[in-house]
Design an enzyme around this catalytic site. Structure first.
Site, PDB file in Angstrom:
ATOM      1  N   PHE A 129       0.843  -1.198   0.000  1.00 60.46           N
ATOM      2  CA  PHE A 129       0.000   0.000   0.000  1.00 60.46           C
ATOM      3  C   PHE A 129       0.874   1.243   0.000  1.00 60.46           C
ATOM      4  O   PHE A 129       1.759   1.391   0.839  1.00 60.46           O
ATOM      5  CB  PHE A 129      -0.933   0.032   1.219  1.00 60.46           C
ATOM      6  CG  PHE A 129      -1.856   1.213   1.194  1.00 60.46           C
ATOM      7  CD1 PHE A 129      -2.998   1.208   0.396  1.00 60.46           C
ATOM      8  CD2 PHE A 129      -1.570   2.361   1.930  1.00 60.46           C
ATOM      9  CE1 PHE A 129      -3.841   2.322   0.339  1.00 60.46           C
ATOM     10  CE2 PHE A 129      -2.415   3.479   1.878  1.00 60.46           C
ATOM     11  CZ  PHE A 129      -3.549   3.451   1.086  1.00 60.46           C
ATOM     12  N   ASP A 214       9.200   2.677   1.488  1.00 62.31           N
ATOM     13  CA  ASP A 214       8.050   3.434   1.974  1.00 62.31           C
ATOM     14  C   ASP A 214       7.916   3.171   3.470  1.00 62.31           C
ATOM     15  O   ASP A 214       7.389   2.143   3.893  1.00 62.31           O
ATOM     16  CB  ASP A 214       6.790   3.001   1.205  1.00 62.31           C
ATOM     17  CG  ASP A 214       5.550   3.764   1.661  1.00 62.31           C
ATOM     18  OD1 ASP A 214       5.609   4.415   2.727  1.00 62.31           O
ATOM     19  OD2 ASP A 214       4.524   3.689   0.963  1.00 62.31           O
ATOM     20  N   LYS A 243       2.744   9.873   8.027  1.00 64.77           N
ATOM     21  CA  LYS A 243       1.950   9.598   9.231  1.00 64.77           C
ATOM     22  C   LYS A 243       2.425  10.252  10.542  1.00 64.77           C
ATOM     23  O   LYS A 243       1.867  11.239  10.957  1.00 64.77           O
ATOM     24  CB  LYS A 243       1.774   8.094   9.382  1.00 64.77           C
ATOM     25  CG  LYS A 243       0.925   7.532   8.230  1.00 64.77           C
ATOM     26  CD  LYS A 243       0.285   6.207   8.533  1.00 64.77           C
ATOM     27  CE  LYS A 243      -0.862   5.921   7.585  1.00 64.77           C
ATOM     28  NZ  LYS A 243      -0.530   5.154   6.383  1.00 64.77           N
TER      29      LYS A 243
HETATM   30  C1  PLP Z   1      -0.835   5.371   4.948  1.00 70.06           C
HETATM   31  C2  PLP Z   1       0.204   4.985   3.983  1.00 70.06           C
HETATM   32  C3  PLP Z   1       0.413   5.714   2.793  1.00 70.06           C
HETATM   33  C4  PLP Z   1      -0.501   6.837   2.358  1.00 70.06           C
HETATM   34  O1  PLP Z   1      -0.456   7.932   3.195  1.00 70.06           O
HETATM   35  P1  PLP Z   1      -1.551   9.103   3.042  1.00 70.06           P
HETATM   36  O2  PLP Z   1      -1.066  10.158   3.985  1.00 70.06           O
HETATM   37  O3  PLP Z   1      -2.879   8.537   3.422  1.00 70.06           O
HETATM   38  O4  PLP Z   1      -1.518   9.541   1.630  1.00 70.06           O
HETATM   39  C5  PLP Z   1       1.466   5.353   1.981  1.00 70.06           C
HETATM   40  N1  PLP Z   1       2.274   4.323   2.304  1.00 70.06           N
HETATM   41  C6  PLP Z   1       2.112   3.610   3.424  1.00 70.06           C
HETATM   42  C7  PLP Z   1       3.053   2.500   3.739  1.00 70.06           C
HETATM   43  C8  PLP Z   1       1.055   3.898   4.301  1.00 70.06           C
HETATM   44  O5  PLP Z   1       0.873   3.165   5.402  1.00 70.06           O
END
Ligand code: PLP
Length: 388
Positions: A129, A214, A243
């Site tokens: 994700f 990520d 986050k």
């Molecule tokens: C939550 C998340 C995102 C997306 O972040 P947003 O601030 O909602 O755009 C991207 N990568 C990972 C691993 C995430 O957990």
């Protein structure tokens, strides 16, 4: 009937939170809850941390916005702090995780061009994700999230996560970058086998591709290290953060090794609000709290305790995770009902799928709060589990 004026991208919620403190939340009727998800891995230093609140209020009273045509102190200072926490990576600031991924993808294609490589492809993981914008969604290996929005951005290949051989097969001279979560969060806290990230690093080096990690969910202490890649001693070329970065204010960052970062020149990428003084000040205060309170180590220790307590409580379930990013997978679809009943009993938690619960509490959660939460959760879950 739903008389809300919001576009219905989220399920209506029965509870309205009005305030919080540390790992506690209070709803509009005055009921208290223990927060076991911290927003979604956002409120790492807890809700309404006085140091973060003060930093926001002080900066808001001085200067909120001047655009990125002008440098501001907090943004520069934050980049310096992040350089110190990594091996000297440089930062581009944006407003969310998806935006940090967009920046990383653009940087990787630009860098390939600068290096004279004819490489535009990205290799990502199935079930990964990375966010909801078109580039980030194209990287997100979940067909159900992608299908309604096709056609997506070209050039993305998805391989099974944790499988070095599959990664090796997918990587060729035409690959600009490999983009992976060091632990898959939204997929249900999937920890890859040890050696996977090192294999990805070596495969990227073999063709001159970049390794983008990520760490939007795993970064900043959540897994018991500042960054999850440190558990394996692998340095990425590019890293995405968001986050937990600004203590709850919207902020993302795309970090890159200096040699990669210099592939972007003025005009290549931008963000109106990115790195604004208030969110930068909030981020600096958040990093201060993580350091001053030893929250990285706390996440490691508390996480071990949480995982062993969960394993004792539910011997038949699979407990997995690292630090305070933990999941419990049951053999039947009980998670949604457990989450609902837990909320009624004063616990906020989350199901990543019908049979999997996710725990990502504030790193400041007290041992007694965790004990109370697990006692309540055990009772709530018993009622659900004995039914099935
Ligand atoms: C939550 C998340 C995102 C997306 O972040 P947003 O601030 O909602 O755009 C991207 N990568 C990972 C691993 C995430 O957990």
């Amino acid at each position: 009937m739903n008389d809300s004026n919001l576009i219905p991208t989220y399920k209506p919620s029965a509870v309205h939170f009005v305030s919080g403190r540390g790992a506690m939340l209070v709803d509009s009727e005055g009921n208290e809850y223990i927060d076991l998800v911290a927003g979604l891995a956002v409120a790492s230093v807890g809700h309404a941390h006085p140091r973060v609140t003060e930093a926001i209020a002080e900066q808001a009273a001085k200067l909120v916005h001047v655009s990125n045509l002008f440098e501001t102190g907090p943004q520069e200072e934050l980049a310096t702090r992040l350089a110190g926490l990594t091996s000297g990576m440089k930062s581009f600031f944006c407003n969310s995780g998806a935006e940090s991924v967009e920046a990383a993808l653009k940087l990787a294609r630009k860098h390939a061009g600068v290096k004279g490589r004819d490489a535009m492809r990205f290799v990502c993981a199935m079930e990964g994700f990375h966010g909801r914008t078109f580039g980030a969604l194209s990287a997100t290996g979940q067909p159900s999230k992608q299908a309604p929005f096709a056609p997506l951005v070209e050039g993305f290949t998805h391989v099974p996560y944790g499988d070095s051989a599959a990664l090796a097969q997918a990587i060729d001279d035409d690959v600009a970058a490999v983009l992976l979560e060091p632990i898959q969060g939204e997929a249900g806290v999937i920890v890859p086998p040890h050696g996977y990230l090192s294999a990805a690093r070596a495969l990227c080096d073999g063709v001159g591709a970049l390794l983008i990690l990520d760490e939007v969910q795993t970064g900043l202490g959540r897994t018991g290290a500042w960054f999850a890649y440190q558990h394996e001693g692998v340095d990425p070329d590019v890293m995405c953060l968001a986050k937990a970065l600004a203590g709850g204010l919207p902020m993302g960052a795309c970090l890159a090794r200096p040699e990669v970062a210099s592939s972007f020149v003025p005009g290549d990428h931008a963000s109106t609000f990115g790195g604004g003084p208030v969110q930068s000040a909030a981020a600096l205060a958040t990093l201060d709290v993580i350091e001053a309170d030893g929250l990285v180590y706390r996440a490691l220790v508390t996480g071990r305790r949480l995982m062993s307590d969960l394993a004792d409580m539910w011997p038949g379930a699979e407990v997995r995770g690292r630090g305070l990013l933990v999941a419990v997978e049951f053999s039947s679809d009980v998670a949604t009902e457990i989450v609902e009943r837990a909320l009624g009993a004063g616990l906020v938690l989350n199901a990543t799928s019908p049979n999997t619960l996710r725990f990502a509490p504030p790193l400041v959660i007290a041992n007694e709060q965790l004990d109370d939460a697990l006692a309540t959760l055990g009772e709530v879950a018993d009622a659900v589990l004995t039914k099935t």
